[in-house]
Design a protein around this motif. Structure first.
Motif, mmCIF file in Angstrom:
data_model
loop_
_atom_site.group_PDB
_atom_site.id
_atom_site.type_symbol
_atom_site.label_atom_id
_atom_site.label_comp_id
_atom_site.label_asym_id
_atom_site.label_seq_id
_atom_site.Cartn_x
_atom_site.Cartn_y
_atom_site.Cartn_z
ATOM 1 N N PRO A 1 33.248 36.143 -6.979
ATOM 2 C CA PRO A 1 31.559 35.385 -6.977
ATOM 3 C C PRO A 1 30.407 35.351 -7.213
ATOM 4 C CG PRO A 1 32.956 35.011 -4.467
ATOM 5 C CD PRO A 1 33.068 36.460 -5.950
ATOM 6 N N LEU A 2 29.930 34.454 -8.701
ATOM 7 C CA LEU A 2 28.424 35.371 -8.825
ATOM 8 C C LEU A 2 27.651 34.265 -7.695
ATOM 9 C CD1 LEU A 2 27.761 35.807 -11.201
ATOM 10 C CD2 LEU A 2 27.885 33.633 -12.475
ATOM 11 N N LYS A 3 27.840 33.428 -6.897
ATOM 12 C CA LYS A 3 27.472 32.932 -5.792
ATOM 13 C C LYS A 3 26.629 34.474 -4.943
ATOM 14 C CE LYS A 3 30.167 31.675 -2.329
ATOM 15 N NZ LYS A 3 30.720 30.583 -2.121
ATOM 16 N N LEU A 4 27.479 35.094 -4.837
ATOM 17 C CA LEU A 4 26.898 36.252 -4.225
ATOM 18 C C LEU A 4 26.356 37.220 -4.876
ATOM 19 C CD1 LEU A 4 30.942 36.842 -2.126
ATOM 20 C CD2 LEU A 4 29.333 35.813 -1.639
ATOM 21 N N VAL A 5 25.871 37.826 -5.898
ATOM 22 C CA VAL A 5 25.230 38.198 -6.642
ATOM 23 C C VAL A 5 24.053 38.825 -6.354
ATOM 24 C CG1 VAL A 5 24.430 39.087 -8.511
ATOM 25 C CG2 VAL A 5 26.876 38.626 -8.627
ATOM 26 N N PRO A 6 22.904 37.717 -5.577
ATOM 27 C CA PRO A 6 21.610 38.041 -5.673
ATOM 28 C C PRO A 6 21.651 38.607 -4.289
ATOM 29 C CG PRO A 6 21.862 35.906 -5.901
ATOM 30 C CD PRO A 6 22.608 36.262 -6.287
ATOM 31 N N ALA B 1 20.079 43.029 -14.201
ATOM 32 C CA ALA B 1 19.462 41.820 -14.563
ATOM 33 C C ALA B 1 19.645 41.079 -15.442
ATOM 34 C CB ALA B 1 18.114 42.665 -16.055
ATOM 35 N N GLY B 2 20.823 41.333 -16.146
ATOM 36 C CA GLY B 2 22.067 40.518 -16.303
ATOM 37 C C GLY B 2 22.745 39.867 -15.340
ATOM 38 N N LEU B 3 23.445 40.482 -14.142
ATOM 39 C CA LEU B 3 23.770 39.811 -13.810
ATOM 40 C C LEU B 3 23.361 38.449 -13.078
ATOM 41 C CD1 LEU B 3 25.328 42.575 -12.199
ATOM 42 C CD2 LEU B 3 26.507 40.679 -12.787
ATOM 43 N N LEU B 4 21.885 38.505 -12.969
ATOM 44 C CA LEU B 4 21.020 37.462 -12.447
ATOM 45 C C LEU B 4 20.631 36.434 -13.022
ATOM 46 C CD1 LEU B 4 17.526 39.605 -10.657
ATOM 47 C CD2 LEU B 4 19.806 38.433 -9.527
ATOM 48 N N MET B 5 20.355 36.934 -14.171
ATOM 49 C CA MET B 5 20.303 35.531 -15.907
ATOM 50 C C MET B 5 21.323 35.096 -15.604
ATOM 51 S SD MET B 5 18.988 34.701 -17.816
ATOM 52 C CE MET B 5 17.538 35.842 -18.809
ATOM 53 N N LEU C 1 22.089 31.081 -14.804
ATOM 54 C CA LEU C 1 22.443 29.704 -16.171
ATOM 55 C C LEU C 1 23.518 29.060 -15.680
ATOM 56 C CD1 LEU C 1 22.671 32.608 -18.878
ATOM 57 C CD2 LEU C 1 21.853 30.651 -18.708
ATOM 58 N N ARG C 2 24.327 30.213 -15.406
ATOM 59 C CA ARG C 2 25.746 29.076 -14.404
ATOM 60 C C ARG C 2 25.147 28.229 -13.146
ATOM 61 N NH1 ARG C 2 30.907 29.864 -17.351
ATOM 62 N NH2 ARG C 2 31.762 28.702 -15.704
ATOM 63 N N LEU C 3 24.616 29.216 -12.236
ATOM 64 C CA LEU C 3 23.943 28.417 -10.668
ATOM 65 C C LEU C 3 23.082 27.540 -10.810
ATOM 66 C CD1 LEU C 3 26.282 30.604 -8.258
ATOM 67 C CD2 LEU C 3 27.146 28.758 -9.783
ATOM 68 N N GLY C 4 22.371 27.659 -11.320
ATOM 69 C CA GLY C 4 20.573 27.254 -10.883
ATOM 70 C C GLY C 4 20.336 28.232 -10.239
#
Length: 176
Positions: free
Chosen positions: A145-150, A165-169, A173-176
């Motif tokens: 889940p992208l929301k877990l990335v940070p 860097a790519g994952l944070l971008m 882009l996707r979740l604001g």
């Protein structure tokens, strides 16, 4: 304060990189011998699905003896287009062929020592083509889940700066 590369010569090279020694003029007129590493471009790719999950690889890097989450990546071969290389690497390492790729960003992960440029791409769809050809590249491949990335990055689970860097971008882009 601009440094000027007056001359450089190769002291070692192989198919992956060159180690060069440069004669660098400093702004105050002094000269400095500076080693640098010339590298092939690196192409990186992933996909984010409709559930906002990103396709990632869990792998070990023997050089740093560390485990971490990464995106599929590899060098651009001679004569190969960067975007084509990104799609090829993703399919070889994950078994998923990306749909149309979008350029995400280009980073220079260590520009004080190397001329490496990492070009990151992403897609919104992918087709599973079977087990990865290069399964030895990672222990597993997962939709995260992208929301877990940070938080994953903050905990050190994504140790590579280019991947972080790519994952944070993508998260932005996707979740604001």
């Amino acid at each position: 304060m601009q440094w000027t590369n007056l001359n450089e010569h190769t002291v070692y090279e192989n198919r992956w990189f060159k180690v060069n020694l440069a004669d660098v003029a400093l702004p105050d007129g002094r000269h400095l011998d500076h080693f640098l590493i010339r590298l092939r471009p690196v192409a990186v790719a992933t996909v984010v699905n409709e559930a906002n999950e990103v396709l990632m690889l869990w792998r070990h890097r023997f050089i740093t003896d560390s485990w971490g989450w990464e995106l599929a990546a590899g060098v651009v071969e001679d004569g190969e287009d960067v975007e084509t290389a990104a799609a090829r690497e993703m399919e070889e390492e994950t078994g998923w062929r990306p749909g149309p790729l979008r350029h995400l960003l280009t980073v220079e992960p260590s520009n004080g020592l190397t001329d490496a440029r990492h070009h990151l791409y992403w897609a919104e769809e992918a087709t599973y083509t079977g087990p990865p050809e290069d399964a030895f590249e990672s222990s597993r491949r997962e939709w995260v889940p992208l929301k877990l990335v940070p938080d994953m990055i903050a905990r050190g689970e994504v140790p590579a700066a280019n991947m972080a860097a790519g994952l944070l971008m993508l998260h932005h882009l996707r979740l604001g």
